[in-house]
Design a protein around this motif. Structure first.
Motif: not given
Length: 446
Positions: A317-344
């Protein structure tokens, strides 16, 4: 004979905190008009029990460490003033599409198209809930419940409890045009909960568009169940009032050889958080989730959080996470991303990238990429970068006669291109790009 005084039982700080948290949740629920009855009743009771067990998140909650949950915990949102005409989004209006309009989270039949379309059945949650034999009876709340482990998501459970309306979409073929959900506002203090349930059957395909503005505070959930070989494309462009707060959750279950692809464009908003919980359960499946966020603190605080959890349970299987943020004038961006690959889950190909472009020194990007792998034949990678405008590229464009503000727009669009490439349909991709360019051009001098 003297009587022995009974010493009052001491209340521990933990007990006081638990009581306070319970009172806060009770107040939050009491402010809502909760639905009763219908085929969703059992799922709502289950979600309420889970919500009471979890409680509302606090600042020490690991998955809320970068984002203050208080605006979502508050009993009611702040009242916002808005221009009703400006709330409509012109995006996608020149496409042949079936439109569904929601006003403050409630379906507006008069403003919507006829829901009949070959290869698909569309109903509203409010109208269908009375049908105990409805196909969505076994699905409503089920993916949300499964997505609560290993990470608790209390606001998704709150949505399952409180949502009064949404769309139920059963895809059995390949409709000749996309479905477009448009959000509008009417109440300046609307606390909106909407819940969509989508089932895409074997070999079927759907493109679902979602645009517009929701209330002063919004909490949305999409539950998408993809059968073998199904395809689902979710494309959203959500604008918010500068003082609005909003949450959205996507729970997707992707079976063998199915393809799930999601792209979200987010603009404005005081505190916005998008969660994606993708469960890949069948061999040879594909799941892509991408987003672009534009934040300008020029007119008020801006905080945007993308939190993603992709679980691989099957082979190749294939997964993609692509996240882009453009921030100005004191803006805040957050990214929390996880890939969990189970046994098998051998031959997994998992890719994750999060990047921020900071247009001034006052803005910041907080990232927490994670990999957790229990299979030995996989290809997984993650990366996160933060940077400013490339001065060499800027100088090159300026030396070729491109005005400074226009050069900045070109460079930002180039930075966002990888996220936009996740939109397969070229026409939709171009319209999103045009929206981005217009936003950037308007704010280039601010």
């Amino acid at each position: 004979m003297s009587e022995t005084a009974v010493k009052p039982k001491e209340v521990t700080p933990q007990a006081r905190a638990a009581s306070k948290a319970s009172d806060a949740l009770d107040a939050r629920l009491a402010a809502l008009s909760l639905p009763t009855g219908g085929f969703t009743a059992a799922a709502r009771r289950d979600a309420l029990a889970r919500l009471r067990d979890m409680g509302l998140p606090g600042p020490r909650d690991e998955y809320w460490r970068y984002t203050d949950p208080r605006p979502f915990n508050a009993v009611s949102p702040k009242t916002l003033e808005f221009d009703a005409e400006a709330a409509d989004s012109p995006l996608f209006t020149d496409l042949d599409r079936l439109t569904l309009v929601f006003v403050d989270g409630v379906f507006d039949a008069a403003s919507s198209d006829d829901l009949a379309l070959d290869g698909i059945t569309i109903e509203t949650l409010a109208n269908a809930d009375a049908n105990a034999e409805h196909w969505a009876a076994d699905l409503y709340g089920s993916l949300e419940a499964a997505g609560q482990s290993p990470v608790r998501r209390p606001f998704a459970a709150l949505n399952t409890v409180a949502a009064r309306d949404g769309v139920l979409i059963h895809v059995t073929g390949k409709p000749g045009k996309p479905v477009h959900i448009i959000h509008r506002r009417a109440d300046e203090a609307a606390d909106v909960h909407w819940h969509h349930v989508i089932r895409v059957e074997t070999g079927a395909e759907l493109t679902l568009l979602e645009t517009g503005m929701t209330g002063a505070r919004a909490n949305g959930v999409v539950e998408a169940d993809l059968a073998r070989g199904a395809k689902l494309h979710l494309i959203s462009s959500k604008r918010a009032d500068h003082q609005a707060v909003g949450l959205s959750h996507i729970f997707a279950r992707v079976d063998a050889e199915a393809q799930f692809k999601s792209f979200a464009l987010s603009v404005n908003g005081t505190v916005m958080r998008n969660e994606g919980i993708i469960d890949i359960v069948g061999d040879d499946a594909v799941a892509h989730i991408a987003a672009a966020a534009l934040g300008d603190g020029h007119v008020g605080a801006f905080h945007h959080d993308d939190t993603v959890f992709v679980t691989h349970r099957a082979e190749r299987c294939e997964s993609r996470q692509v996240f882009k943020k453009v921030l100005k004038n004191g803006a805040t961006g957050v990214f929390q991303g996880k890939i969990l690959v189970k046994p098998g889950a051998q031959k997994t190909d998992g890719y994750q990238i999060s990047q921020a472009l900071l247009l001034d020194e006052a803005s910041q990007f907080l990232a927490k990429p994670e990999l957790e792998i229990y299979a030995d034949d996989v290809k997984c990678s993650h990366g996160s970068t933060t940077g400013a405008i490339d001065e060499t590229a800027l100088f090159y464009l300026r030396s070729r006669g491109v005005p400074y503000e226009r050069a900045i727009v070109f460079l930002v669009l180039s930075f966002l291109a990888d996220a936009l490439e996740e939109i397969e349909d070229e026409v939709l991709r171009e319209q999103i790009n045009d929206r981005l360019e217009a936003w950037l051009t308007l704010r280039a001098k601010q």
